[in-house]
Design an enzyme around this catalytic site. Sequence first.
Site, PDB file in Angstrom:
ATOM      1  N   ALA A   1      43.917  38.229  46.405  1.00 12.40           N
ATOM      2  CA  ALA A   1      43.803  37.073  45.507  1.00 12.40           C
ATOM      3  C   ALA A   1      42.456  36.981  44.796  1.00 12.40           C
ATOM      4  O   ALA A   1      42.186  35.982  44.125  1.00 12.40           O
ATOM      5  CB  ALA A   1      44.048  35.779  46.288  1.00 12.40           C
TER       6      ALA A   1
ATOM      7  N   SER B   1      41.439  38.976  42.367  1.00 14.41           N
ATOM      8  CA  SER B   1      41.491  39.476  40.990  1.00 14.41           C
ATOM      9  C   SER B   1      42.941  39.595  40.539  1.00 14.41           C
ATOM     10  O   SER B   1      43.876  39.460  41.339  1.00 14.41           O
ATOM     11  CB  SER B   1      40.812  40.856  40.886  1.00 14.41           C
ATOM     12  N   GLY B   2      43.115  39.858  39.241  1.00 19.65           N
ATOM     13  CA  GLY B   2      44.433  40.162  38.694  1.00 19.65           C
ATOM     14  C   GLY B   2      45.506  39.132  38.969  1.00 19.65           C
ATOM     15  O   GLY B   2      45.268  37.918  38.892  1.00 19.65           O
TER      16      GLY B   2
ATOM     17  N   GLY C   1      46.975  38.226  41.734  1.00 21.77           N
ATOM     18  CA  GLY C   1      46.731  37.344  42.866  1.00 21.77           C
ATOM     19  C   GLY C   1      45.854  36.166  42.510  1.00 21.77           C
ATOM     20  O   GLY C   1      46.143  35.014  42.881  1.00 21.77           O
TER      21      GLY C   1
ATOM     22  N   SER D   1      57.808  46.356  41.637  1.00 21.06           N
ATOM     23  CA  SER D   1      57.351  46.965  40.388  1.00 21.06           C
ATOM     24  C   SER D   1      58.506  47.663  39.692  1.00 21.06           C
ATOM     25  O   SER D   1      59.361  48.271  40.344  1.00 21.06           O
ATOM     26  CB  SER D   1      56.232  47.967  40.646  1.00 21.06           C
TER      27      SER D   1
ATOM     28  N   TYR E   1      52.237  55.492  44.946  1.00 17.05           N
ATOM     29  CA  TYR E   1      52.279  54.067  44.594  1.00 17.05           C
ATOM     30  C   TYR E   1      53.718  53.628  44.325  1.00 17.05           C
ATOM     31  O   TYR E   1      54.175  52.594  44.835  1.00 17.05           O
ATOM     32  CB  TYR E   1      51.410  53.797  43.362  1.00 17.05           C
TER      33      TYR E   1
END
Length: 398
Positions: free
Chosen positions: A93, A95-96, A98, A225, A273
């Site tokens: 949480a 950055s980005g 989060g 994703s 990923y």
Amino acid sequence: MALQAASLLPSAISIHKEGKSNASLKETSLFGVSASDYLKAEISPLLIGNKEFRRKLPVGPIIAQTATTPAISQAPPEAKKTLRKGNVIITGASSGLGLATAKALAETGKWHVIMACRNFLKAERATKSAGISKENYTIMHLDLASLESVRQFVDNFQRSGRPLDVLVCNAAVYLPIAKEPTFTAEGFELSVGTNHLGHFLLSRLLLEGLKQSDYPSKRLIIVGSITGNTNTLAGNVPPKANLGDLRGLVGGLNVLNSSPMIDGGEFDGAKAYKDSKVCNMLTMQEFHRRFHEETGITFASLYPGCIATTGLFREHIPLFRLLFPPFQKYITKGYVSEEEAGKRLAQVVSDPSLTKSGVYWSWNNNSASFENQLSKEASDAEKARRLWEISEKLVGLA
């Protein structure tokens, strides 16, 4: 949470909405004093100074007595519930997505966000920059690349005494141009070890707390994703996600026993990923099958859109970071800002209309949510079961 003042009336007297008691005043006593005398003394201030009245009051030890009236009906259970802020843990949480989600939830004033992050100072600076009020968040250390750190985080959270209403598994590692694998503290390939195994253990250990929540809608959300969903154009960009027969996972995702890749193949950072995202979506569905009916917890996954400017791409080549945002904005039209993506994830956390369990949420061009379809592999129930059982062994739960 606001505290309620304790009632001064004895528990035997039930005051209903009409303001009347259904207990006989003659038969009820307060601290050894007749309730009728007590109320007369309260209602008639002129008697307070009346020495004759004071002499007639009983004198002696104060003894709590039980009323002899029949049992009095209690207020409906829902009337006893006190409103409180919901408590949501969000991994990654600082950055980005989060951070944007934490901000969106905190600004409603209805949520307290537990920001589970590796870097405490980075998270503190991020909250100040985002303008999140101190009373609406708590920062706690969590490194998903260490199963010991996951266990320590859960222990610390449980010791806090704070109830858990929603868990958001958002943090992710993406190493698209790595030539050699890196590993977690326990020796698992880093992307799958962090994105899947770390979150798997975290979710399993916090599940009991979610079960005990009295919040109207308790949820466990795992961010998926489009890149792991091979029934989409983006999901078919090489290298494509493919878990194979899970032989690499069985071997522990390391070069000592087998392969660092789930399917047992050669290492590929971008594929690792994507594979981890398939694991996330399979895990969500297995949680749903195993626990939704029993617990009422909503289990969901989502793809909030392409956040082309997110720090997730910081390990990519500079040219990609330069060209990818305008490509998504003007060519594919799939670009979504961090702020908009945060609002979408916050919707899955709190929107009463998104309580359906086992769903993979997406949004159309008008920012309207809809139930999206997962690829054949990402919705394979048998593979989800096997993934669950192997993951249990790897994280020490079986």
